[in-house]
Design a protein around this motif. Structure first.
Motif, PDB file in Angstrom:
ATOM      1  N   THR A 114     -23.233  -2.761 -31.995  1.00 51.47           N
ATOM      2  CA  THR A 114     -24.617  -3.642 -31.941  1.00 51.47           C
ATOM      3  C   THR A 114     -24.568  -4.734 -33.195  1.00 51.47           C
ATOM      4  OG1 THR A 114     -25.729  -1.665 -31.254  1.00 51.47           O
ATOM      5  CG2 THR A 114     -27.241  -3.442 -31.965  1.00 51.47           C
ATOM      6  N   TYR A 115     -24.095  -4.333 -34.312  1.00 50.98           N
ATOM      7  CA  TYR A 115     -24.142  -5.166 -35.356  1.00 50.98           C
ATOM      8  C   TYR A 115     -22.830  -5.619 -35.768  1.00 50.98           C
ATOM      9  CZ  TYR A 115     -28.767  -2.822 -35.605  1.00 50.98           C
ATOM     10  OH  TYR A 115     -29.984  -2.304 -35.495  1.00 50.98           O
ATOM     11  N   TYR A 116     -22.075  -6.126 -34.968  1.00 49.47           N
ATOM     12  CA  TYR A 116     -20.770  -6.687 -34.876  1.00 49.47           C
ATOM     13  C   TYR A 116     -20.541  -7.967 -35.706  1.00 49.47           C
ATOM     14  CZ  TYR A 116     -22.236  -8.942 -30.671  1.00 49.47           C
ATOM     15  OH  TYR A 116     -23.083  -9.606 -29.787  1.00 49.47           O
ATOM     16  N   GLY A 117     -21.571  -8.536 -36.153  1.00 46.29           N
ATOM     17  CA  GLY A 117     -21.289  -9.990 -36.673  1.00 46.29           C
ATOM     18  C   GLY A 117     -20.362 -10.067 -37.609  1.00 46.29           C
ATOM     19  N   ASN A 118     -20.106 -11.192 -38.082  1.00 44.39           N
ATOM     20  CA  ASN A 118     -19.081 -11.607 -39.294  1.00 44.39           C
ATOM     21  C   ASN A 118     -20.135 -11.979 -40.299  1.00 44.39           C
ATOM     22  OD1 ASN A 118     -17.615 -12.850 -41.247  1.00 44.39           O
ATOM     23  ND2 ASN A 118     -16.070 -13.387 -39.930  1.00 44.39           N
ATOM     24  N   ALA A 119     -20.143 -11.312 -41.572  1.00 45.64           N
ATOM     25  CA  ALA A 119     -21.090 -11.500 -42.497  1.00 45.64           C
ATOM     26  C   ALA A 119     -21.314 -12.863 -43.040  1.00 45.64           C
ATOM     27  CB  ALA A 119     -20.955 -10.379 -43.489  1.00 45.64           C
ATOM     28  N   SER A 120     -19.952 -13.552 -42.805  1.00 41.44           N
ATOM     29  CA  SER A 120     -20.016 -15.016 -43.446  1.00 41.44           C
ATOM     30  C   SER A 120     -20.726 -16.162 -42.508  1.00 41.44           C
ATOM     31  CB  SER A 120     -18.457 -15.376 -43.618  1.00 41.44           C
ATOM     32  OG  SER A 120     -17.805 -14.422 -44.472  1.00 41.44           O
ATOM     33  N   GLU A 121     -21.019 -15.817 -41.357  1.00 42.87           N
ATOM     34  CA  GLU A 121     -21.435 -16.542 -40.328  1.00 42.87           C
ATOM     35  C   GLU A 121     -23.037 -16.820 -40.636  1.00 42.87           C
ATOM     36  OE1 GLU A 121     -19.552 -18.798 -38.923  1.00 42.87           O
ATOM     37  OE2 GLU A 121     -17.757 -17.781 -39.369  1.00 42.87           O
TER      38      GLU A 121
END
Ligand SMILES: *Cc1c(COP(=O)(O)O)cnc(C)c1O
Length: 393
Positions: A32-39
């Motif tokens: 679910t929370y697979y985002g790249n934290a830099s984006e």
């Protein structure tokens, strides 16, 4: 493994199972929370929130500010980053580093590399219980000393070092103090300010969290040269896209571990003392290695005369019990554990060592089964041991 009954796991200093609540958190991060934290988009922002929330949990559990926590790829990487990073940052000030003879290879190996690059390393001996004397550290300090690295508790014999006393001495001398707290994190309450620690390493898989993730506490003002260079993640100190599932899992394991710390310590210490007194009373020619009281809640380490620890481990495994004959890191070689040798054990005693490390999920029934099995294993092995036949009665 014995298929009729549950396998008994007594090797928690090597690694721990992952708690179901931790697995759930990791799973959510993967799916679910697979985002790249830099984006800057929503999935990235959500991942960033999980990252910073995790940092706060780890910071709080050490009495530190979350800004002082850097996530890494495990305990080994944290030790390398702390030691090589500090050595490079302070090399203009001096080239002398102090450590103990019983550190984990993740500390000894980077120091060995530094010694080939012009750094002088002093190895402080330990007493027969595996304890460092803080006055030995005080005496070794020179105007060139830039770093002292002493583990919080030893992974083989469980001896807890007088970290507070050492921290006090080093603060007076303004020398950077690193401790490898991989074995004590969530087992022994640790406040980096009370203990005057500047750098502290911890790891996920020793605290019921995932493997391949850890953290380094870096006191505000303590300088560290980055070792992994790239996109500038983790305030430029450790580049690489953050391992959000691992980091969130580590934080969840730390949160659960901190929450139950004192209950867990009391329970595990009780089981440890029951196992130790059982072995010492039921078996002849055996001694306890490590400190009688200043030891990790779950650590039991024995030397059985006339036999090899490796053989005991194999027979225990056959009986459905996982134990260790010292350190998994050195068990592929036949060299005895450097910790046991530094404590003054003979080669024979070091080879005859068995490490049992308990966790909170172990039970008294499991220990009773172990005590039954170990007596038979020891007497069977001694019956066929050539060393035992030569024994003078
Ligand atoms: C396990 C361990 C390490 C290494 O940690 P990893 O996460 O396995 O790299 C370092 N120091 C001590 C004392 C350990 O027990």
């Amino acid at each position: 493994m014995n298929e009729n009954s549950k396998y008994i796991y007594f090797d928690h200093s090597a690694t721990t199972p992952v708690l179901p609540d931790v697995v759930k958190v990791i799973d959510d991060c993967f799916t679910t929370y697979y985002g790249n934290a830099s984006e800057p988009h929503s999935p990235g922002i959500k991942a960033g929130e999980i990252l910073e929330h995790s940092r706060e949990i780890i910071g709080k559990s050490l009495g530190a500010n979350s800004k002082e926590i850097i996530f890494t790829g495990g305990g080994t990487e944290s030790d390398n980053l702390a030691i090589i990073g500090a050595a490079e940052a302070y090399k203009k000030k001096g080239n002398h580093i102090i450590t103990s003879e019983i550190e984990h290879p993740a500390v000894h190996m980077p120091l060995k590399k530094l010694s080939r690059c012009g750094f002088k390393i002093t190895y402080i001996p330990v007493d027969r219980f595996g304890m460092v004397d803080p006055s030995d550290i005080q005496k070794s300090i020179t105007s060139k000393t830039i770093l002292v690295t002493i583990m919080h508790a030893n992974n083989i014999v469980g001896t807890i070092q007088p970290i507070g006393e050492i921290g006090k001495i080093l603060k007076e001398h303004d020398i950077v103090f690193h401790t490898d707290a991989v074995q004590t994190f969530t087992n022994i309450k640790t406040d980096v300010n009370k203990l005057n620690i500047d750098l502290l390493s911890l790891s996920g898989h020793k605290i019921y969290g995932p493997k391949g993730v850890g953290a380094l506490y870096i006191r505000k003002g303590t300088r560290i040269m980055p070792q992994i260079l790239g996109g500038g993640h983790e305030r430029g100190i450790r580049s690489g896209t953050e391992n959000i599932p691992g980091i969130a899992g580590l934080a969840k394991a730390a949160e659960i571990g901190q929450r139950n710390l004192s209950d867990k310590t009391i329970k595990v210490t009780k089981m440890r003392d029951y196992l130790i007194s059982g072995v010492l009373s039921k078996i002849d020619d055996v001694k306890l290695n490590g400190h009688p009281s200043e030891r990790l809640p779950g650590n039991c380490n024995f030397s059985f005369k006339y036999i090899e620890g490796e053989s005991i481990v194999l027979k225990l495994d056959y009986a459905g019990i996982a134990a260790s004959s010292g350190s998994a890191c050195s068990s592929s070689s036949s060299k005895p554990s450097h910790t046991l040798v530094a404590m003054g054990l003979s080669n024979e005693e070091a080879h005859g060592s068995l490490r049992i490390t308990l966790g909170f999920e172990n039970t008294k029934e499991e220990i009773d089964y172990f005590l039954e099995v170990i007596q038979k294993i020891i007497s069977d092995l001694r019956r066929i041991s050539p060393l035992c036949k030569n024994k003078v009665n």
